[in-house]
Design an enzyme around this catalytic site. Sequence first.
Site, short mmCIF file in Angstrom:
data_model
loop_
_atom_site.label_atom_id
_atom_site.label_comp_id
_atom_site.label_asym_id
_atom_site.label_seq_id
_atom_site.Cartn_x
_atom_site.Cartn_y
_atom_site.Cartn_z
N GLU A 48 0.17 -0.49 -0.11
CA GLU A 48 -0.11 0.37 -0.23
C GLU A 48 0.81 1.25 -0.01
O GLU A 48 1.44 1.31 0.50
CB GLU A 48 -0.96 0.30 1.41
CG GLU A 48 -1.58 1.00 1.60
CD GLU A 48 -2.34 1.55 0.69
OE1 GLU A 48 -3.03 0.88 -0.71
OE2 GLU A 48 -2.11 3.02 -0.02
N HIS A 77 -25.11 -3.11 -0.08
CA HIS A 77 -26.39 -2.65 -1.19
C HIS A 77 -27.29 -4.11 -1.02
O HIS A 77 -26.41 -5.14 -1.13
CB HIS A 77 -25.69 -1.80 -2.14
CG HIS A 77 -25.39 -0.44 -2.23
ND1 HIS A 77 -26.01 -0.14 -2.45
CD2 HIS A 77 -24.54 0.10 -2.39
CE1 HIS A 77 -25.99 1.27 -2.47
NE2 HIS A 77 -24.28 1.22 -2.47
N VAL A 106 4.85 0.86 -5.35
CA VAL A 106 5.07 0.10 -6.42
C VAL A 106 5.86 1.39 -7.86
O VAL A 106 4.79 1.98 -7.98
CB VAL A 106 4.10 -0.48 -6.97
CG1 VAL A 106 4.26 -1.21 -8.84
CG2 VAL A 106 3.44 -1.79 -6.32
N ARG A 136 -14.04 7.91 -7.17
CA ARG A 136 -14.74 6.39 -7.94
C ARG A 136 -13.43 6.42 -9.20
O ARG A 136 -13.10 7.55 -9.48
CB ARG A 136 -15.99 6.59 -8.49
CG ARG A 136 -16.97 7.40 -7.17
CD ARG A 136 -18.62 7.30 -8.10
NE ARG A 136 -19.48 7.82 -7.62
CZ ARG A 136 -19.24 9.56 -7.25
NH1 ARG A 136 -18.87 9.95 -7.90
NH2 ARG A 136 -21.00 9.58 -6.29
N ILE A 141 -13.27 -1.04 -9.92
CA ILE A 141 -14.17 -1.93 -8.92
C ILE A 141 -14.85 0.33 -8.13
O ILE A 141 -14.07 0.24 -7.08
CB ILE A 141 -13.57 -1.81 -7.91
CG1 ILE A 141 -12.97 -3.14 -8.68
CG2 ILE A 141 -14.01 -2.43 -6.67
CD1 ILE A 141 -13.61 -3.75 -9.58
N GLU A 142 -15.91 0.34 -8.84
CA GLU A 142 -16.65 2.12 -7.78
C GLU A 142 -17.76 0.98 -6.90
O GLU A 142 -18.02 0.01 -6.80
CB GLU A 142 -16.71 2.96 -8.39
CG GLU A 142 -17.61 2.37 -9.94
CD GLU A 142 -18.45 3.60 -10.55
OE1 GLU A 142 -18.91 4.14 -9.82
OE2 GLU A 142 -18.73 3.04 -11.93
N CYS A 185 -12.35 12.28 24.28
CA CYS A 185 -13.23 13.14 22.98
C CYS A 185 -14.04 13.61 23.84
O CYS A 185 -14.80 11.69 23.83
CB CYS A 185 -12.81 11.94 22.29
SG CYS A 185 -13.82 12.15 20.94
N CYS A 219 -16.81 14.57 22.68
CA CYS A 219 -18.51 14.47 21.48
C CYS A 219 -18.70 12.66 21.38
O CYS A 219 -19.80 12.56 20.81
CB CYS A 219 -17.25 15.35 20.17
SG CYS A 219 -17.12 16.83 20.53
N CYS A 230 -10.02 17.37 21.77
CA CYS A 230 -8.90 15.72 22.19
C CYS A 230 -7.84 16.31 21.44
O CYS A 230 -7.17 15.06 21.80
CB CYS A 230 -9.75 14.50 22.01
SG CYS A 230 -10.18 14.43 19.92
#
Lengths: 414, 487
Positions: free
Chosen positions: B35, B53, B173, B313, B344-345, B408, B410, B450
Amino acid sequence: MMKKELVIIGAGPAGLAAALAAYEEGIEDILIIEREDRPGGILNQCIHDGFGLHKFKEVLTGPEYAHRYIDKVREKELEIMTNTIVTELTDEKEIKAFNESEGILHIKAEAVILAMGSRERTAGGISLPGDRPSGIYTAGLAQNLMNLQNIQVGKEIVILGSGDIGLIMARRLTLEGADVKAVLEIMPYSNGLRRNINQCLIDYNIPLKLSQTVIDVKGNGRLKSVTAAEVDEAFNPIAGTEYEIKCDTLILSVGLIPENELSKKAKVQLDDTTGGAVVKDNLETNVDGIFACGNVLHIHDLVDFVSDEAEKAGKAASEYIKKGHKLNKDNIFVEAGSGIGYVIPQVISKEKDQIFSMRVRKPDNDKTIKIAADGKILHEENFEKVNPSEMIKIKVSSEKFKPLEKSTIKVVAE
Amino acid sequence: MKKQNYDIAIIGGGVVGTAIARELSRYKADVLLIEKENDVGQGASNSNSGVVHSGFTAPVGSLKADVCMYGNSHFEEICSELDVPYEKTGKLVVAVEEKQIAELYNLQYIGRKNGAELYIVGEDFIEEKEPNISGKAAMYSPNSAITSPYELTIAFAENAHQNGVEISLNTKVVKISKKNSKFSVKTDRGEILADYVINSAGLYSDKIAAFSGEDRYKIYPCRGEYYVLDKNASALMSRLVYPVPPENAGGYGIHLTPTVEGNILIGPSNEYIDSVDNEATTKEVMDKLLKEARGFLPKISREMVIRSYSGIRSKIVPPEMGGFTDFVIEKSPKYDNFINLIGIESPGLTSAPGIAKYVVEMIDKMEKLIEDKDFEKTRKGITKFYELPEEKQKELAEDNPNYREIVCRCENITKQEIIDALNNPLGVQTLKGVKYRARATMGRCQGGYCMTRIIKIMQDEFDMDLEDIKLEGNNSNLFAGQAKGWE
């Protein structure tokens, strides 16, 4: 469950002054809850001076001002529980809190004073467009980092918004060796105090650009630049006026929001304009025995006024504890009319002298503020200059309200 | 990268790449996931709607329909194995005008063919279920659900990691070539050899595919901007609320999505842009988001907005073509063992488990994979203290003082959760790493409270120096250093 006569949430200037006032009225079973490791609230990071002119006729720094109250609270041996954060509050005045040494606490109070202060409006809150790199800070956060953690947030600075903290930080960052390139203000006037514009910008040759805003932010990683532009009367950017300012830091001073998340849990009714509670003239909210004061009620310009207001809330809470709840007779509702942003309190009784706190909507010269009901003017006062950044206080004697038939009075600036 | 030789190299640590990594970790194979960013899920995987979905937009028989349906029916189980939030909220696709009702029936027809459970409902139903939403009729999908897309991506990666997959972050890469029977994958951190390469590089998948001699593909980045609303607005609705999809736009239209954390998202918009890494937001689009959202939910106001963001996307057709395009998952024409995943969206999040199965089956057909008996399918996330019943909270706080300190305000996140987030198995120690793992800085104050506390934990508990404290990537320093005169 721990029981307390009076619980005050927040040991900032409001909470401290409220506690002392309640103590003066004979209430001793007081608990002040503070989430930081020490009392003083936001004053602890306000190391500049200018505090206390009204209250002590002296020029004090923030921590000095806070200590006037902290010392007294310690002298009276009032309990401040630090490192404690309240997470729940009910309309039955039951509190859940987390404390570093004791874990989860449940406290039942006879009366509660809300003194939680405010939080800052964020980049997300103003829909700041562009990239989302590092180097964008709200002014108060930058102040905390600089003054309490000794951390310099950046070297080339643009400040968006000319609220007081933004102005103070322009000077502070300059003194720490940063290059403050400009302060941009979307309004045609500054929202800061006049003395701060003089002492923090003009004295340091920092340009204040009115009717300008940031329309783009660039930076992949750390901030690289912002694009500024002039805006029209509807605050839309004017095409052709864009220019880029290289900077590694953008400081936002774009407003404070009363922090009423707990108040909402306790079913306290809030005012859409102030963002704080709707209060009666004794600063009691719609929930019996819950009072509010300081920036959690409405944003103040001067801490001195916070202290005054908090004293009133402390006094009222002790009266409530001693005598129980008394319904106001002949409630009168107070409305902000033309030219006025808001008026506190929103509900008054005919029986008492009143001090109204208010802000005008825009800066102007030679304005008369009129308080009217039943088609008659009850009180009027002329001001040579009015400014939304400066809170106006007007005192009206109960004699004026007694003959009223209608249940609403209106405050206007003409 | 610890070794020189791997069986399989996966390029790209988005939800698809990490799902493939996890699926492969069921078998005996040396797998490396590469990555380029400093954490997994940094592209579209952390900036989408987080919707599971039910599969009613993709044509019957398409790969997209198949993997989406697989995902929908397995999502709950996967989230439970990986300790990731999942909530079956159901979805309403709302026709705001009479003339859109016909399109609802069309969607229902496609969806039912795909096997989705769908009903057409009237105004009464909308009124009863979502009183703040206005519409003439709607298609109701009871199996539509929500999840946390970033938590899921992290969970896939962590589970893969615990089952032996090596994850190399901050690794870009630069070239792939064939070296004897293996692929040489050159990165900015050295070279490795692999028998198989899986290209799940999302927006960069066309560039990676080019190394395999596949130059037919071009990615057209299409940005979607979002607004996040304050949790105070969460009472306004509890289901997913979508418009009838705009014709030929190839998206769902700007919709309202409740999140598993209790916010509401508005978005995404649909703008083709020139650059694959321009995740900026714009005033024009943000104004439009608010306007369109108010079309369904008039009570939404600007004051409710706490944050805006955008995701990109990876479309494989230019804007003028529009319409439906299927996912492309295929071997490169030159090399069988170089698998390209292109375009791949959406619904990529829902489809990730199905895509992972599909890719692993492709490999299995070429070379029989041997199951690893030691595979551990469950992964434990960070204990979300505030969601626990009070008895349990007390128990934890009793033993561990770090649970008594709320860092934190909130989101009510404790110090222990921040420490757990910083101790993550992937070794990510950035502010955003904490944000996506423990939720701190995601609330209405956006870190105003925070941040100083998290910095202190980084310094005190993890010995991090001020200059090493970053928002995300290497050039995202948070501070210029110590203040003047500070020793």
